[in-house]
Design a protein around this motif. Sequence first.
Motif, PDB file in Angstrom:
ATOM      1  N   ARG A 128     -10.408 -12.235   3.644  1.00 56.72           N
ATOM      2  CA  ARG A 128     -10.470 -11.568   4.947  1.00 56.72           C
ATOM      3  C   ARG A 128     -10.388 -10.056   4.815  1.00 56.72           C
ATOM      4  NH1 ARG A 128      -6.665 -15.631   6.920  1.00 56.72           N
ATOM      5  NH2 ARG A 128      -5.029 -14.092   6.616  1.00 56.72           N
ATOM      6  N   GLU A 130      -7.989  -8.328   3.975  1.00 55.92           N
ATOM      7  CA  GLU A 130      -6.681  -7.790   4.346  1.00 55.92           C
ATOM      8  C   GLU A 130      -6.103  -6.954   3.203  1.00 55.92           C
ATOM      9  OE1 GLU A 130      -3.412 -10.105   5.814  1.00 55.92           O
ATOM     10  OE2 GLU A 130      -4.799 -11.370   6.927  1.00 55.92           O
ATOM     11  N   ALA A 133      -7.671  -3.633   3.209  1.00 50.49           N
ATOM     12  CA  ALA A 133      -7.154  -2.830   4.319  1.00 50.49           C
ATOM     13  C   ALA A 133      -5.757  -2.296   3.979  1.00 50.49           C
ATOM     14  CB  ALA A 133      -7.112  -3.668   5.588  1.00 50.49           C
ATOM     15  N   GLN A 135      -4.542  -1.628   1.069  1.00 54.86           N
ATOM     16  CA  GLN A 135      -4.645  -0.556   0.087  1.00 54.86           C
ATOM     17  C   GLN A 135      -5.108   0.743   0.722  1.00 54.86           C
ATOM     18  OE1 GLN A 135      -6.473  -3.022  -2.935  1.00 54.86           O
ATOM     19  NE2 GLN A 135      -6.160  -1.346  -4.353  1.00 54.86           N
ATOM     20  N   VAL A 136      -6.083   0.620   1.624  1.00 56.49           N
ATOM     21  CA  VAL A 136      -6.569   1.824   2.286  1.00 56.49           C
ATOM     22  C   VAL A 136      -5.470   2.435   3.145  1.00 56.49           C
ATOM     23  CG1 VAL A 136      -8.224   2.705   3.950  1.00 56.49           C
ATOM     24  CG2 VAL A 136      -8.940   1.069   2.246  1.00 56.49           C
ATOM     25  N   LEU A 137      -4.594   1.580   3.692  1.00 60.57           N
ATOM     26  CA  LEU A 137      -3.502   2.096   4.510  1.00 60.57           C
ATOM     27  C   LEU A 137      -2.333   2.570   3.650  1.00 60.57           C
ATOM     28  CD1 LEU A 137      -3.620  -0.429   7.445  1.00 60.57           C
ATOM     29  CD2 LEU A 137      -4.281   1.960   7.449  1.00 60.57           C
ATOM     30  N   GLY A 138      -2.551   2.640   2.350  1.00 61.06           N
ATOM     31  CA  GLY A 138      -1.526   3.213   1.489  1.00 61.06           C
ATOM     32  C   GLY A 138      -0.446   2.239   1.089  1.00 61.06           C
ATOM     33  N   VAL A 139      -0.699   0.937   1.233  1.00 63.47           N
ATOM     34  CA  VAL A 139       0.291  -0.047   0.800  1.00 63.47           C
ATOM     35  C   VAL A 139      -0.174  -0.623  -0.524  1.00 63.47           C
ATOM     36  CG1 VAL A 139       1.400  -2.217   1.348  1.00 63.47           C
ATOM     37  CG2 VAL A 139       0.870  -0.604   3.164  1.00 63.47           C
TER      38      VAL A 139
ATOM     39  N   PHE B 134      -3.914   8.059  -2.963  1.00 63.75           N
ATOM     40  CA  PHE B 134      -3.108   7.601  -1.823  1.00 63.75           C
ATOM     41  C   PHE B 134      -3.091   8.656  -0.728  1.00 63.75           C
ATOM     42  CE2 PHE B 134      -0.189   3.849  -2.380  1.00 63.75           C
ATOM     43  CZ  PHE B 134      -1.047   3.202  -3.229  1.00 63.75           C
ATOM     44  N   ARG B 137      -6.431   8.826   0.992  1.00 65.73           N
ATOM     45  CA  ARG B 137      -6.752   7.706   1.874  1.00 65.73           C
ATOM     46  C   ARG B 137      -6.197   7.892   3.277  1.00 65.73           C
ATOM     47  NH1 ARG B 137      -5.745   2.885  -2.383  1.00 65.73           N
ATOM     48  NH2 ARG B 137      -7.836   2.786  -3.246  1.00 65.73           N
ATOM     49  N   VAL B 142     -10.653   3.037   8.281  1.00 70.95           N
ATOM     50  CA  VAL B 142     -11.687   2.094   7.880  1.00 70.95           C
ATOM     51  C   VAL B 142     -11.647   0.868   8.779  1.00 70.95           C
ATOM     52  CG1 VAL B 142     -12.667   0.763   6.008  1.00 70.95           C
ATOM     53  CG2 VAL B 142     -11.420   2.851   5.493  1.00 70.95           C
ATOM     54  N   LEU B 149      -7.607  -7.692  10.082  1.00 70.47           N
ATOM     55  CA  LEU B 149      -6.264  -7.578  10.648  1.00 70.47           C
ATOM     56  C   LEU B 149      -5.294  -8.380   9.788  1.00 70.47           C
ATOM     57  CD1 LEU B 149      -7.186  -8.083  14.393  1.00 70.47           C
ATOM     58  CD2 LEU B 149      -6.819  -5.949  13.170  1.00 70.47           C
ATOM     59  N   PHE B 150      -4.038  -7.987   9.818  1.00 71.27           N
ATOM     60  CA  PHE B 150      -3.036  -8.726   9.049  1.00 71.27           C
ATOM     61  C   PHE B 150      -2.643  -9.972   9.833  1.00 71.27           C
ATOM     62  CE2 PHE B 150      -2.154  -4.179   7.911  1.00 71.27           C
ATOM     63  CZ  PHE B 150      -2.981  -4.217   6.818  1.00 71.27           C
ATOM     64  N   PHE B 161       0.789  -0.379  12.508  1.00 71.65           N
ATOM     65  CA  PHE B 161       1.101  -0.398  11.074  1.00 71.65           C
ATOM     66  C   PHE B 161       0.877   0.935  10.363  1.00 71.65           C
ATOM     67  CE2 PHE B 161       0.332  -1.293   6.636  1.00 71.65           C
ATOM     68  CZ  PHE B 161       1.326  -2.200   6.332  1.00 71.65           C
ATOM     69  N   PRO B 162      -0.310   1.570  10.526  1.00 70.18           N
ATOM     70  CA  PRO B 162      -0.515   2.845   9.807  1.00 70.18           C
ATOM     71  C   PRO B 162       0.481   3.912  10.229  1.00 70.18           C
ATOM     72  CG  PRO B 162      -2.588   2.034  10.716  1.00 70.18           C
ATOM     73  CD  PRO B 162      -1.505   1.176  11.287  1.00 70.18           C
ATOM     74  N   GLN B 165       3.700   3.226   8.602  1.00 66.93           N
ATOM     75  CA  GLN B 165       3.577   3.420   7.157  1.00 66.93           C
ATOM     76  C   GLN B 165       3.577   4.901   6.785  1.00 66.93           C
ATOM     77  OE1 GLN B 165       3.565   0.786   5.253  1.00 66.93           O
ATOM     78  NE2 GLN B 165       3.415   1.920   3.350  1.00 66.93           N
ATOM     79  N   HIS B 166       2.873   5.712   7.572  1.00 65.36           N
ATOM     80  CA  HIS B 166       2.594   7.071   7.128  1.00 65.36           C
ATOM     81  C   HIS B 166       3.279   8.163   7.932  1.00 65.36           C
ATOM     82  CE1 HIS B 166      -0.104   6.122   3.999  1.00 65.36           C
ATOM     83  NE2 HIS B 166      -0.995   5.526   4.769  1.00 65.36           N
ATOM     84  N   ARG B 210      -6.931   0.286  15.168  1.00 62.06           N
ATOM     85  CA  ARG B 210      -6.060   0.549  14.025  1.00 62.06           C
ATOM     86  C   ARG B 210      -6.615   1.667  13.147  1.00 62.06           C
ATOM     87  NH1 ARG B 210      -4.973  -4.172   9.818  1.00 62.06           N
ATOM     88  NH2 ARG B 210      -7.030  -3.518   9.124  1.00 62.06           N
TER      89      ARG B 210
END
Lengths: 268, 308
Positions: A128, A130, A133, A135-139, B134, B137, B142, B149-150, B161-162, B165-166, B210
């Motif tokens: 999917r 995920e 995504a 990784q791109v979000l820095g996780v 990092f 990014r 994206v 989606l998670f 979430f972003p 996170q950031h 997102r």
Amino acid sequence: MVRNAAERAFLPTRNLLEEIGDMMILTGRTITSALRPPYPYGGEFVSQFLFALRLCWFPLLISTVAICYAAPGLQAANFLTIFGALDRLGGIFVLAAIREIGPNVTAIVLAGVAGTAITADLGARKIREELDALQVLGVDPVKNLVVPRFLALMLVTGLFNVYAILFGLFGGVLAELVNGQPLGPFWDTLFANASTTDLWGSALKTTIFGAIIAIVCCYKGMTASGGAEGVGRAVNQAVVVTFLAIFSFDYVYTQMLLATHPNILVIK
Amino acid sequence: MTVATREHDPSGAGGEQSLGGDGRDLSANPPHGGPPPAGGGGESEFEFHTGANRPTGVPDAIEFIGVHKSFGSNHVLRGLNMGLPEGQISMIIGPSGTGKSVCIKHIVGLLYPDEGDVIVQGQSIPSLPDAELFEMRKKFGVLFQDGALFGSMNLYDNVAFPLRQHTEKSEEEIAEVVNRRMREVGLGDAGEKMPNELSGGMRKRAGFARSLVLDPEIVLFDEPDSGLDPVRTALLCELIKEVHEENGGTYVVITHDIMSARRVAEHISVLWRGRIVESGPAAELFDSENPFVRQFLSGESQGPLGME
Ligand SMILES: Nc1ncnc2c1ncn2[C@@H]1O[C@H](COP(=O)(O)OP(=O)(O)O)[C@@H](O)[C@H]1O
Ligand SMILES: [Mg+2]
């Protein structure tokens, strides 16, 4: 032409070697990532630990009692009756249950129950996108997904080993009772042969088994490709590779333990 | 590493000239009429790939320079040279399976080229160390093909979430941003829903929300319009345009839908068989003489592109 044929013949081997290399790299990255701060994986660790516990305790209980009752229990008892030495069954249980069956059955059950669940879960997330995504979000997927599973499986497998040994011994007790034997001599020979080396050896071995299961299953999940079918393929390969890795490691480990601790070779 | 920067000369001196990716295929390719045989091998594969890059007058935010990428024996990108202009909505269009998604993954550093280079705002993505990648990014938003989606979080948490996170934002500030973005994409009251309860279109819109919450400088959309009905596609295109007008930034939209391209594209790159056929300002490409570009942009069955 010849080169093509040769390449095709050796391709699976090369792929396998490459995969083993990749898994080694993943192991290294997992360990460094686990040690280096920050430590955001606490929650995931607890949930994975509880998940494995909930999924595995019952299958493991049935498996260990049954196999220890049947294999070293009934079969070995049958053999020992020839010499009228049924009291020796306790000693056999040190060799069989504590050193081998406990750890190996634990590993098989954990790989089959918890490991496949991990591969399927990560595989579906990979398909999917995920994981991309994240990784791109820095996780970092290694730190946030692999590390907690790695630690949780090591701990769970190590703990379950104790549980497996206890139920395995219960299988031996059953076998003694079925053969109409008193239990005293069973415990005597058991404790005469059991040493602390046996215990820590068994615990260390299963902890490493847990690490192997986690790495192989995470790797297979995170590299799944080709839609829903690909997830199925990944799960299948994860089980096969885990078993191969566990049994090969078991052989090397046993050989090394016996060589470095010759005292456990002496049967008392 | 082949460096074929000439095509991307920002001075635009190279206007209409026919330069193949490495100048090799054209000289070896005798001109002949008629479409090539389906899946035609050899150099006639690139018969229509003039690689012409019409000047845009704007520097490129993202550049692909001679990028090759294979998966096993599947040679997906074959010497791709592409420039995507700063501050515009660019579209990469091409038949499915040509490697459009692979391009996006190169831009964000999820895949590395076997050969060649990918430059984003002057930095070479493949050679960035992890820590800088990092940081880099954070500039990207994206939207993956299916929203990505998670599955374990509801929509609200997905969109938040972003930010969690950031940024150091408080929950109230996060709620403010998230609710605004969710309303913007028409999901104002779906925050509690889980991704698997949603239709494909809703998942995409949530993914869009997102990708925007961090106010990214570069937004990449992977087929925002696939699997949507024509009306929803039109609405989504409008949305992309509006958001772009409001926030600015470089938008890269992958699509194979020509209507969407007509609606939103300012710059178009036509990708086929791992290379650019032609690229340039949208209006000029719609008037292109190139048979492949014409076929693709008018959606005709007659032309160089067969079923393969
Ligand atoms: N991670 C991957 N591993 C192997 N093959 C891949 C991978 N990603 C893409 N491909 C292959 O690359 C080709 C192009 O894929 P893609 O970029 O998704 O096409 P599209 O232009 O439709 O987005 C396909 O043939 C696909 O099978
Ligand atoms: Mg795609």
